[in-house]
Motif scaffolding. Sequence first.
Motif, short mmCIF file in Angstrom:
data_model
loop_
_atom_site.label_atom_id
_atom_site.label_comp_id
_atom_site.label_asym_id
_atom_site.label_seq_id
_atom_site.Cartn_x
_atom_site.Cartn_y
_atom_site.Cartn_z
N VAL A 297 -42.89 26.69 -4.01
CA VAL A 297 -41.54 27.10 -3.60
C VAL A 297 -41.27 28.55 -4.02
O VAL A 297 -40.76 29.35 -3.23
N SER A 298 -41.60 28.90 -5.25
CA SER A 298 -41.29 30.25 -5.75
C SER A 298 -42.04 31.33 -4.97
O SER A 298 -41.50 32.41 -4.72
N VAL A 299 -43.29 31.05 -4.59
CA VAL A 299 -44.05 32.02 -3.79
C VAL A 299 -43.40 32.20 -2.42
O VAL A 299 -43.25 33.34 -1.94
N THR A 300 -43.02 31.09 -1.79
CA THR A 300 -42.37 31.17 -0.47
C THR A 300 -41.06 31.94 -0.56
O THR A 300 -40.76 32.78 0.30
N GLU A 301 -40.28 31.69 -1.59
CA GLU A 301 -39.01 32.40 -1.77
C GLU A 301 -39.22 33.90 -1.91
O GLU A 301 -38.49 34.70 -1.32
N LYS A 302 -40.22 34.27 -2.68
CA LYS A 302 -40.48 35.71 -2.89
C LYS A 302 -41.00 36.37 -1.61
O LYS A 302 -40.67 37.53 -1.32
N LEU A 303 -41.83 35.66 -0.87
CA LEU A 303 -42.31 36.18 0.42
C LEU A 303 -41.14 36.45 1.37
O LEU A 303 -41.04 37.52 1.99
N LEU A 304 -40.25 35.48 1.48
CA LEU A 304 -39.09 35.63 2.36
C LEU A 304 -38.14 36.71 1.85
O LEU A 304 -37.54 37.44 2.65
N LYS A 305 -38.04 36.84 0.54
CA LYS A 305 -37.21 37.89 -0.05
C LYS A 305 -37.74 39.28 0.35
O LYS A 305 -36.96 40.18 0.71
N LEU A 306 -39.05 39.44 0.30
CA LEU A 306 -39.65 40.73 0.68
C LEU A 306 -39.48 41.00 2.18
O LEU A 306 -39.20 42.14 2.58
N LEU A 307 -39.64 39.97 2.99
CA LEU A 307 -39.43 40.15 4.43
C LEU A 307 -37.97 40.48 4.72
O LEU A 307 -37.66 41.30 5.60
N GLU A 308 -37.07 39.87 3.97
CA GLU A 308 -35.65 40.21 4.12
C GLU A 308 -35.40 41.67 3.73
O GLU A 308 -34.64 42.38 4.38
N ALA B 294 -42.84 31.30 11.70
CA ALA B 294 -43.02 30.80 10.33
C ALA B 294 -41.72 30.87 9.55
O ALA B 294 -41.41 29.99 8.74
N ILE B 295 -40.94 31.93 9.78
CA ILE B 295 -39.65 32.08 9.12
C ILE B 295 -38.71 30.96 9.55
O ILE B 295 -38.02 30.35 8.73
N VAL B 296 -38.68 30.68 10.86
CA VAL B 296 -37.85 29.58 11.38
C VAL B 296 -38.26 28.27 10.72
O VAL B 296 -37.42 27.44 10.34
N ASN B 297 -39.55 28.08 10.54
CA ASN B 297 -40.08 26.85 9.96
C ASN B 297 -39.62 26.61 8.52
O ASN B 297 -39.59 25.47 8.05
N LYS B 298 -39.26 27.69 7.82
CA LYS B 298 -38.84 27.57 6.42
C LYS B 298 -37.36 27.23 6.28
O LYS B 298 -36.91 26.90 5.18
N VAL B 299 -36.60 27.34 7.36
CA VAL B 299 -35.18 27.01 7.30
C VAL B 299 -35.01 25.51 7.04
O VAL B 299 -35.61 24.69 7.74
N LEU B 300 -34.23 25.16 6.04
CA LEU B 300 -33.94 23.77 5.66
C LEU B 300 -35.15 22.99 5.16
O LEU B 300 -35.09 21.77 5.02
N LYS B 301 -36.24 23.70 4.87
CA LYS B 301 -37.47 22.97 4.53
C LYS B 301 -37.95 23.23 3.10
O LYS B 301 -38.60 22.36 2.51
N VAL B 302 -37.65 24.39 2.55
CA VAL B 302 -38.21 24.77 1.25
C VAL B 302 -37.18 24.65 0.13
O VAL B 302 -37.34 23.87 -0.80
N SER B 303 -36.14 25.46 0.23
CA SER B 303 -35.07 25.47 -0.77
C SER B 303 -33.86 26.18 -0.19
O SER B 303 -33.96 26.84 0.85
N THR B 304 -32.75 26.09 -0.88
CA THR B 304 -31.53 26.79 -0.44
C THR B 304 -31.75 28.30 -0.43
O THR B 304 -31.33 29.00 0.50
N VAL B 305 -32.42 28.80 -1.46
CA VAL B 305 -32.70 30.24 -1.55
C VAL B 305 -33.58 30.69 -0.39
O VAL B 305 -33.31 31.71 0.26
N ALA B 306 -34.64 29.92 -0.12
CA ALA B 306 -35.54 30.26 0.98
C ALA B 306 -34.80 30.24 2.32
O ALA B 306 -35.01 31.12 3.18
N THR B 307 -33.93 29.26 2.52
CA THR B 307 -33.15 29.16 3.76
C THR B 307 -32.26 30.39 3.94
O THR B 307 -32.18 30.96 5.04
N GLU B 308 -31.60 30.82 2.87
CA GLU B 308 -30.73 31.99 2.95
C GLU B 308 -31.51 33.25 3.32
O GLU B 308 -31.07 34.05 4.15
N HIS B 309 -32.68 33.42 2.70
CA HIS B 309 -33.52 34.58 3.03
C HIS B 309 -33.96 34.51 4.50
O HIS B 309 -33.92 35.52 5.22
N ALA B 310 -34.38 33.33 4.93
CA ALA B 310 -34.89 33.16 6.30
C ALA B 310 -33.81 33.45 7.33
O ALA B 310 -34.05 34.16 8.32
#
Length: 417
Positions: free
Chosen positions: A296-307, A328-344
Motif C-alpha cells: 500500500v505505501s509503495v502504491t501511495e507514494k507512486l500516485l503521490k509522485l504522479l500527482e 492503472a491510475i483508474v484501477n487504484k481508485v477505491l481499491k488500495v486506500s483512501t490516500v491512494a484514491t485521493e491521489h488517483a
Amino acid sequence: MVRDDLYITVPSLFRCPISLDVMKSPVSLCTGVTYDRSSIQRWLDNGNNTCPATMQILQTKDFVPNRTLQRLIQIWSDSVRHRVDSTDSIISNESVDKRDQLLVAITDLESGSENRFESLEKIVRFAKDSEENSVFLAKTEGFVALLVGFLDNVDGGVERSVELLEQVVVALDLVLSKIENRDSILKSQKEKEVQSLDSLLLVLKQGSCESKIASVRVLKSIAVDTESKLLIAEKEGLVSELLKLIMPEKDQNLIENALSCLVAISTPKRNKLKLIHLGAVKVFSNLLTSPSNLCVSVTEKLLKLLETVSSTKEGRSEICEEPSCVAAIVNKVLKVSTVATEHAVTILWSVCYLFRDQKAQEAVTKANGLTKILLLMQSNCTPQVRQMSVDLLKIFRVNSKSCLSSYDTKTTHIMPF
C-alpha cells in the motif's frame, strides 16, 4: 565490598602515557601523541626536548588541546559515574566494555587511524544492537558531524572507499532519526554538501542493498529546504540513479525508500521538470502496471509522485501519452486506500478536466472509470474529492446509450469490480 558488575576498565587511549592516569586535559604534541597537560608540561619544564612516547626530537614544544578526546573522556566519565551511582539497575561488564570500546573506536575515527574501517564496523554493530545504543551515539557530541565529514574526505582506492562509505551511511542512517535538531547538523555542512552528494551517489551505484537504502534515507534527511532539494536534483546522475532503484525487480524496501526520497525532493517546480525530462512518468507507470504485488505505501507514494508531476503542463502531457498509466491510475481508485484514491482522482482531474486530453478521457472510459467515479461520489469521500468527481462527470459527453443516461442516482447496486 565492591560489586563485580561495577568494576571499571579504563580504555588505554584515555590514559596519559606518562602518569598512566585518566587525562583531565589532553593535549597533543607535534608528533601526534596525546598527554595530560600537567604531565607533559612538567616533562618540558625539566628541559626535555623529546616526545616521551616516541623519543623523537620536538620541532616545537607547543601543544594543542585534543578537544575530541577530552569530550569522549567526559562522556565516558559521566557514564561511569551513572553506573556507580545507580542502585536500581545492574549493568554487566559486557555492556560496560562495549560502550568503552565504542568511545575508543570514535577516537580512532577522529585521529585518522588506519583501523578506521574496523572502527566503523564496531560502531555500526553497536548501533544495531539496540535503540538505546543508537540514542547514545546520537547524543555523543560531534559524532554525527564526524560521520558527515567522512562523506567529504574519502581517500584510497575506489573499492576501499565504497566499503568505507557504506559503513558511514549505514551508521548515519541509524542515528539521524534519533537527533532532535537534525537540521542544524546537516545545514552546517552546506559548503561541503556537493562532495557529500558525490559519496552518496557512489554508494547508490556500487553499494549493497542495505547501504543503498541507508544512502537514500540520508539523502532524504538532507532535503530539509528548497536549496537542498535543488542541490540534490542538480547533482549530475543522482536523480537518474534514484529512478533506477524503483524498477519492479528491485527489493521493495529499497523501492519504497527511493520513492520517499523522490517525494521529498520533488516539490520545487524545477525538480518536477527534471523528473519529467528524465522519463520518470514512464518509470512510475511501469512500476504501477507491473504484475508484482506492490504494498500500500509503495502504491501511495507512486500516485503521490504522479500527482506532483501532473501539476505541470509537461507532466500532464507525459501521463496522457501513457494510456496504460491512466488505466492503472483508474484501477487504484477505491481499491488500495483512501490516500491512494485521493491521489488517483487528483491525477485524473488534472489530465481529463484541467488538461482536457482526449486520450486520457478515452482511457478512463475504457477502464470503467465512470462507474468508479459514481461509486466514489456515493462514498464518504472528502468535499475536495467529491467536487473533482463532479467536474470529471461534467466533461464526459454522454448520449442516450451511455451508462450515465440510465444511471439512477438513488440506486446503490453498482459494484466497483
